[in-house]
Design an enzyme around this catalytic site. Structure first.
Site, PDB file in Angstrom:
ATOM      1  N   LYS A  44      16.461   0.198   9.133  1.00 22.55           N
ATOM      2  CA  LYS A  44      15.355   1.157   9.247  1.00 22.55           C
ATOM      3  C   LYS A  44      15.634   2.205  10.342  1.00 22.55           C
ATOM      4  O   LYS A  44      15.191   3.333  10.217  1.00 22.55           O
ATOM      5  CB  LYS A  44      14.041   0.406   9.496  1.00 22.55           C
ATOM      6  CG  LYS A  44      13.789  -0.713   8.475  1.00 22.55           C
ATOM      7  CD  LYS A  44      14.062  -0.285   7.020  1.00 22.55           C
ATOM      8  CE  LYS A  44      14.187  -1.455   6.077  1.00 22.55           C
ATOM      9  NZ  LYS A  44      14.761  -1.099   4.746  1.00 22.55           N
TER      10      LYS A  44
ATOM     11  N   ASP B 215      12.156   3.204   1.116  1.00 17.59           N
ATOM     12  CA  ASP B 215      11.405   1.956   1.068  1.00 17.59           C
ATOM     13  C   ASP B 215      10.926   1.591   2.483  1.00 17.59           C
ATOM     14  O   ASP B 215      11.502   2.049   3.478  1.00 17.59           O
ATOM     15  CB  ASP B 215      12.282   0.822   0.508  1.00 17.59           C
ATOM     16  CG  ASP B 215      11.472  -0.439   0.200  1.00 17.59           C
ATOM     17  OD1 ASP B 215      12.058  -1.528   0.232  1.00 17.59           O
ATOM     18  OD2 ASP B 215      10.250  -0.328  -0.071  1.00 17.59           O
ATOM     19  N   ASN B 216       9.890   0.762   2.563  1.00 23.20           N
ATOM     20  CA  ASN B 216       9.466   0.141   3.832  1.00 23.20           C
ATOM     21  C   ASN B 216       8.968   1.101   4.896  1.00 23.20           C
ATOM     22  O   ASN B 216       9.165   0.846   6.101  1.00 23.20           O
ATOM     23  CB  ASN B 216      10.613  -0.692   4.435  1.00 23.20           C
ATOM     24  CG  ASN B 216      11.234  -1.625   3.449  1.00 23.20           C
ATOM     25  OD1 ASN B 216      12.421  -1.524   3.128  1.00 23.20           O
ATOM     26  ND2 ASN B 216      10.446  -2.541   2.936  1.00 23.20           N
TER      27      ASN B 216
ATOM     28  N   ASP C 188      17.150   2.173   1.759  1.00 25.67           N
ATOM     29  CA  ASP C 188      16.617   0.807   1.867  1.00 25.67           C
ATOM     30  C   ASP C 188      17.495  -0.032   2.780  1.00 25.67           C
ATOM     31  O   ASP C 188      17.588  -1.248   2.637  1.00 25.67           O
ATOM     32  CB  ASP C 188      16.539   0.180   0.469  1.00 25.67           C
ATOM     33  CG  ASP C 188      15.700  -1.082   0.447  1.00 25.67           C
ATOM     34  OD1 ASP C 188      15.899  -1.914  -0.467  1.00 25.67           O
ATOM     35  OD2 ASP C 188      14.856  -1.256   1.355  1.00 25.67           O
TER      36      ASP C 188
ATOM     37  N   GLU D 133       6.956  -6.315  -0.716  1.00 23.81           N
ATOM     38  CA  GLU D 133       7.379  -7.113  -1.875  1.00 23.81           C
ATOM     39  C   GLU D 133       6.845  -8.551  -1.819  1.00 23.81           C
ATOM     40  O   GLU D 133       6.942  -9.227  -0.809  1.00 23.81           O
ATOM     41  CB  GLU D 133       8.912  -7.132  -2.006  1.00 23.81           C
ATOM     42  CG  GLU D 133       9.682  -7.423  -0.747  1.00 23.81           C
ATOM     43  CD  GLU D 133      10.134  -6.176  -0.022  1.00 23.81           C
ATOM     44  OE1 GLU D 133       9.453  -5.144  -0.121  1.00 23.81           O
ATOM     45  OE2 GLU D 133      11.142  -6.217   0.664  1.00 23.81           O
TER      46      GLU D 133
END
Ligand SMILES: Nc1ncnc2c1ncn2CCCCCNC(=O)c1cc(-c2ccc(F)cc2)cc(O)c1O
Ligand SMILES: [Mg+2]
Length: 214
Positions: free
Chosen positions: A144, A169-170, A141, A199
């Site tokens: 990136k 995540d993401n 997380d 989120e």
């Protein structure tokens, strides 16, 4: 000078959550982010998916890359048995200072080791510095553009074993296209996508769960 968003998030925890009650810390942060100020925690919707992966795995050794304010750290650590350990890496010293207080407010400091520094500096030192052989779960997380190089680094450092789960995540927003292409096409991973939302918003996002096959 004006306070920072992480400082205001911590105040909301200290005001609205009960010491030693991780669920109240999670709820206080989600309320703050929904009703006061958006912040880049995994959040309640994707957090429920994270919870289910942790409960299914019952991991002893967990690595989190990117602590921020400690929201996902608390989500994961509250589900671990007391003997289990979560090591979380945070690059930003201001975030780390807030996260330590959030983790302590939740009463989970005995299961969590927060380390300040860059993932690429600490991943090669996991064995000699923390006595870790391999991880059972890695939660990605952080930056990136570090997901893919750090995954390759963990492979090269022998930190992944047959069955180790990477949860990222993401993968849609902000997105990690090079990482997704790698884990979905590599013969060394069995990968699947959990569709969800960014989120506290209606935008699409999701988690990618990838099992290392050795
Ligand atoms: N140990 C280490 N090594 C390297 N980098 C490290 C680190 N420890 C920390 N960092 C540096 C990570 C900085 C935060 C990373 N997370 C993100 O950037 C992030 C951004 C969004 C977002 C989505 C839509 C928007 F419109 C805006 C933002 C959502 C998220 O859930 C995110 O996790
Ligand atoms: Mg995130």
């Amino acid at each position: 000078t004006r306070s920072t968003r992480p400082q205001r998030l911590l105040k909301a925890v200290q005001k609205n959550a009960t010491r030693g009650d991780p669920q109240s810390v999670i709820s206080a942060i989600d309320h703050f982010c929904r009703h006061s100020e958006w912040a880049m925690n995994i959040g309640d919707e994707k957090g429920t998916i994270l919870d289910s992966v942790v409960n299914e795995l019952n991991p002893e050794k967990v690595l989190e890359l990117g602590t921020y304010c400690g929201y996902s750290t608390v989500r994961i650590a509250r589900l671990l048995p007391p003997g289990a350990r979560l090591i979380t890496l945070e690059f930003n010293g201001d975030y780390a200072a807030i996260a330590r207080q959030v983790i302590t407010w939740a009463g989970l400091e005995d299961r969590v080791q927060l380390v300040e520094g860059a993932s690429e500096d600490w991943i090669p030192r996991m064995k000699e510095h923390f006595g870790i052989e391999t991880f059972d779960l890695v939660f990605l997380d952080h930056w990136k553009d570090r997901y893919l190089p750090d995954t390759k680094l963990m492979e090269d450092c022998g930190l992944l074993r047959k069955g180790t789960v990477l949860l990222a995540d993401n993968v849609i927003c902000p997105g990690v296209p090079d990482y997704l292409q790698y884990v979905r096409n590599s013969l060394s991973y069995k990968s699947c996508y959990f569709k969800s939302h960014l989120e506290y918003t209606k935008a699409e996002d999701g988690l990618e769960k990838s099992v290392f096959l050795g």
